[in-house]
Design a protein around this motif. Structure first.
Motif, mmCIF file in Angstrom:
data_model
loop_
_atom_site.group_PDB
_atom_site.id
_atom_site.type_symbol
_atom_site.label_atom_id
_atom_site.label_comp_id
_atom_site.label_asym_id
_atom_site.label_seq_id
_atom_site.Cartn_x
_atom_site.Cartn_y
_atom_site.Cartn_z
ATOM 1 N N UNK A 69 -6.990 44.205 -0.034
ATOM 2 C CA UNK A 69 -7.377 44.870 1.212
ATOM 3 C C UNK A 69 -6.531 44.393 2.377
ATOM 4 N N UNK A 70 -6.217 43.116 2.391
ATOM 5 C CA UNK A 70 -5.357 42.587 3.452
ATOM 6 C C UNK A 70 -3.971 43.204 3.340
ATOM 7 N N UNK A 119 2.593 48.887 8.639
ATOM 8 C CA UNK A 119 4.018 48.664 8.432
ATOM 9 C C UNK A 119 4.436 47.267 8.903
ATOM 10 N N UNK A 120 3.599 46.302 8.551
ATOM 11 C CA UNK A 120 3.857 44.910 8.895
ATOM 12 C C UNK A 120 4.223 44.139 7.637
ATOM 13 N N UNK A 121 5.224 43.272 7.691
ATOM 14 C CA UNK A 121 5.550 42.449 6.520
ATOM 15 C C UNK A 121 4.446 41.415 6.272
ATOM 16 N N UNK A 122 4.340 40.964 5.027
ATOM 17 C CA UNK A 122 3.267 40.038 4.650
ATOM 18 C C UNK A 122 3.648 38.594 4.983
ATOM 19 N N UNK A 123 3.920 38.364 6.259
ATOM 20 C CA UNK A 123 4.204 36.995 6.706
ATOM 21 C C UNK A 123 2.883 36.226 6.846
ATOM 22 N N UNK A 124 2.934 34.871 6.893
ATOM 23 C CA UNK A 124 1.698 34.104 7.058
ATOM 24 C C UNK A 124 0.906 34.515 8.296
ATOM 25 N N UNK A 125 1.598 34.786 9.402
ATOM 26 C CA UNK A 125 0.892 35.172 10.627
ATOM 27 C C UNK A 125 0.224 36.524 10.470
#
Length: 332
Positions: free
Chosen positions: A24-25, A33-39
């Motif tokens: 879900x995240x 359209x955001x990359x799966x960075x830690x933030x």
């Protein structure tokens, strides 16, 4: 074996929840359209696991305009509503105040949102007032939304009052010694702020005799009982005069008004005698604890600074100890 089966079941259930959260995240990040960075993942986790939280509301405020989240939006929202490092290890009182503050923010945000919806409804419907729209339905909608807003604001007012009372309680606790219930050093300083020199003529320092021996022989549990007993005994004898725990086994007395040195001596000497006459026994063995006594020095305060008065009282206290303890000395 049963315990192991229960543990295994719980572990499986937890893993299933974790498996649901992860996709879900990632789905949320993909839609934005955001990359799966830690933030970015941290924000997604907050949204998925708490859809009614402040972070979720902040995201909704961006998305309502038809925009997608940017990296700047993510950083700003996490800074405002993400977990803070300083929250780790915070005291119970601070955590309670923080929870109330967050709840107030949510209530305020909801009230503002409701008010905004009310305004937008009026704007949307104002062109229809002269047409065929049912005025009664519009008025009913207005009343309903106004009532909801009023209810939310009432809740916010109640939360604010609760928060105020908790802050006052925490402030009071900071001035009190948790063991004896007396004022502590901070409480003494707060008390002196409102006193003029003529309202504080004399000051005394009292020290329990041979208290270290009590702690060494019977332990700190008995030592704490002795501290509480001595505090209660001196307080009872000193009446309306101000009593505080100055530290360790030391107590400080600030005499009120026009108390003379002779009167101060009479008060503290009676307190000393009352304590010495108490028959204290150990709770576990019913064995007598022996003589409980204190030594004290009384010095003039008035125009002196607190440090000067305490130094003078300490010198007299030391002399009383040297003279054999269990006595009260007064400054000439």
């Amino acid at each position: 074996m049963l315990a192991r089966r229960v543990s295994s079941t719980q572990s499986t259930a937890s893993a299933a929840v974790a498996e649901d959260v992860g996709p879900n995240v990632l789905g949320f990040l993909s839609r934005q359209q955001l990359p799966a960075t830690p933030q970015n993942y941290a924000l997604g986790f907050l949204i998925v696991t708490n859809s009614e939280g402040l972070a979720a509301r902040a995201v909704d405020a961006v998305l309502m305009n038809g925009d997608r989240l940017t990296s700047d939006d993510v950083g700003r929202i996490l800074a405002a509503h993400g977990p803070k490092e300083e929250e780790k290890g915070e005291s119970e009182d601070h955590a309670k105040v923080r929870r109330h503050t967050l709840r107030l923010a949510e209530l305020a945000a909801t009230a503002v949102e409701e008010t905004g919806e009310f305004g937008r409804a009026l704007e949307a419907e104002q062109t229809l007032l002269a047409g065929t729209v049912a005025i009664a339905e519009l008025v009913a909608t207005m009343i309903e939304r106004s009532t909801r807003t009023e209810t939310q604001l009432a809740k916010a007012a109640k939360q604010i009052e609760d928060l105020r009372q908790e802050v006052e309680t925490a402030k009071g606790d900071a001035h009190n010694d948790s063991l004896t219930g007396l004022h502590n050093r901070r409480g003494v300083l707060a008390r002196l702020q409102g006193m003029t020199p003529d309202q504080r003529p004399l000051l005394a320092i009292c020290d329990i005799d041979r208290f270290k021996t009590v702690n060494d022989r019977y332990g700190h549990v008995v030592g704490d009982r002795v501290l509480k007993l001595v505090a209660a005994s001196i307080k009872e004898s000193c009446g309306q005069n101000f009593l505080a725990r100055w530290g360790g086994e030391e107590f400080l007395v600030i005499f009120n008004g026009a108390v003379t040195p002779d009167e101060a001596f009479t008060i503290l000497n009676r307190a000393r005698e009352d304590l010495a006459n108490r028959k204290v026994k150990l709770r576990a063995t019913d064995q007598p604890l022996g003589l409980l006594s204190f030594s004290a020095g009384i010095a003039r305060f008035g125009e002196k600074s607190l440090d000067q008065a305490i130094a003078a009282a300490d010198a007299l206290l030391y002399q009383a100890k040297e003279n054999g303890r269990n006595q009260v000395l007064v400054e000439d």
